[in-house]
Design an enzyme around this catalytic site. Sequence first.
Site, mmCIF file in Angstrom:
data_model
loop_
_atom_site.group_PDB
_atom_site.id
_atom_site.type_symbol
_atom_site.label_atom_id
_atom_site.label_comp_id
_atom_site.label_asym_id
_atom_site.label_seq_id
_atom_site.Cartn_x
_atom_site.Cartn_y
_atom_site.Cartn_z
ATOM 1 N N ASP A 1 -83.436 59.525 9.101
ATOM 2 C CA ASP A 1 -84.859 59.198 8.816
ATOM 3 C C ASP A 1 -85.019 58.028 7.889
ATOM 4 O O ASP A 1 -84.670 57.660 7.097
ATOM 5 C CB ASP A 1 -85.696 60.428 8.177
ATOM 6 C CG ASP A 1 -87.192 59.982 8.121
ATOM 7 O OD1 ASP A 1 -87.616 59.056 8.551
ATOM 8 O OD2 ASP A 1 -87.888 61.122 7.343
ATOM 9 N N GLU B 1 -99.558 48.130 -1.616
ATOM 10 C CA GLU B 1 -100.161 49.165 -1.555
ATOM 11 C C GLU B 1 -101.225 49.392 -2.635
ATOM 12 O O GLU B 1 -101.300 50.593 -3.242
ATOM 13 C CB GLU B 1 -99.263 50.359 -1.259
ATOM 14 C CG GLU B 1 -99.809 51.707 -0.448
ATOM 15 C CD GLU B 1 -98.773 52.465 -0.072
ATOM 16 O OE1 GLU B 1 -99.172 53.500 0.594
ATOM 17 O OE2 GLU B 1 -97.588 52.118 -0.232
ATOM 18 N N GLY C 1 -78.790 44.789 7.627
ATOM 19 C CA GLY C 1 -78.682 44.540 6.115
ATOM 20 C C GLY C 1 -79.678 43.530 5.778
ATOM 21 O O GLY C 1 -80.880 43.732 5.963
ATOM 22 N N GLY D 1 -87.091 50.861 2.757
ATOM 23 C CA GLY D 1 -87.828 49.636 1.917
ATOM 24 C C GLY D 1 -87.998 49.789 0.702
ATOM 25 O O GLY D 1 -87.608 49.320 -0.216
ATOM 26 N N ASP D 2 -88.591 51.225 0.306
ATOM 27 C CA ASP D 2 -88.792 51.554 -1.052
ATOM 28 C C ASP D 2 -87.427 51.679 -1.835
ATOM 29 O O ASP D 2 -87.551 51.088 -2.833
ATOM 30 C CB ASP D 2 -89.686 52.807 -0.909
ATOM 31 C CG ASP D 2 -90.908 52.595 -0.365
ATOM 32 O OD1 ASP D 2 -91.526 51.466 -0.575
ATOM 33 O OD2 ASP D 2 -91.549 53.704 0.061
ATOM 34 N N ASN E 1 -89.425 42.875 5.210
ATOM 35 C CA ASN E 1 -88.782 43.122 6.204
ATOM 36 C C ASN E 1 -89.237 42.140 7.488
ATOM 37 O O ASN E 1 -89.962 41.261 7.250
ATOM 38 C CB ASN E 1 -89.089 44.666 6.816
ATOM 39 C CG ASN E 1 -90.576 44.892 6.975
ATOM 40 O OD1 ASN E 1 -91.146 43.931 7.559
ATOM 41 N ND2 ASN E 1 -90.974 46.006 6.984
ATOM 42 N N GLY F 1 -87.503 62.421 5.097
ATOM 43 C CA GLY F 1 -88.512 62.222 4.010
ATOM 44 C C GLY F 1 -88.569 60.747 3.482
ATOM 45 O O GLY F 1 -87.744 60.156 3.424
ATOM 46 N N GLY G 1 -83.127 46.117 8.220
ATOM 47 C CA GLY G 1 -82.968 47.655 8.609
ATOM 48 C C GLY G 1 -81.350 47.726 8.548
ATOM 49 O O GLY G 1 -80.628 47.353 7.584
ATOM 50 N N THR H 1 -85.155 41.937 4.285
ATOM 51 C CA THR H 1 -84.489 43.162 4.868
ATOM 52 C C THR H 1 -84.539 43.297 6.310
ATOM 53 O O THR H 1 -85.536 43.221 7.008
ATOM 54 C CB THR H 1 -84.846 44.614 4.113
ATOM 55 O OG1 THR H 1 -86.540 44.721 4.229
ATOM 56 C CG2 THR H 1 -84.873 44.099 2.480
#
Length: 206
Positions: free
Chosen positions: A142, A35, A120, A147-148, A79, A183, A117, A115
């Site tokens: 949410d 990013e 696992g 991932g962060d 991911n 969030g 979700g 990753t």
Amino acid sequence: MLLVALGACRKITEADVMEAEEVIKDANIVLLQLETSIEAVVTSVKLAQKYNVPVILNPAPYQEFPKEILKYISYITPNETEAFELSGIEVKDPQTALEAAKKIYHMGVQSVIITMGGQGAFLYTGEKEGKFIPSYKVEAIDTTGAGDAFNGGLAYALSKGNSIIEAVQFANSVAALSVTKIGNAPAMPYKEDIENFLRGKGLLIP
């Protein structure tokens, strides 16, 4: 939903990164994602390699980057979507994760962590079968930012000297807690929350 607007991050230059050379030199680990400008990523990888600092690359949000830097990456954490972008293999389960991880590993990365979700994470470090490390059951509200959270937890645990399997388990716990709140940044768990969660599971606290 998350929308990406790189803004100022796209303007980060090699010179900007070089100003942080001493910080990278003294770091236990460097965590990068996509990013920002690719110039910033490449420069950071080169600096970390210069000082033998391990690098985690989270290739998100995915954009093309020079694949030659992968030989300097200690851990890559795509991911399912990003693993597909890197390998061309659609990740649906541990078997397809293994196939994708092998392909990414042979690009030069030392450890591949896909990753997946709520399923696992799949860890591959060059052995025949790899290792699937299941996630923890929580009531997800949410999932944005999971991932962060995972990558932050992974970096923390590795910087504390934990094994890669222990670090992935810790990262799974951080990600699990993060999805129980609304969030992205506001949902990131505090260290005390993580420790209490791990104690309840009878797991090691880094």
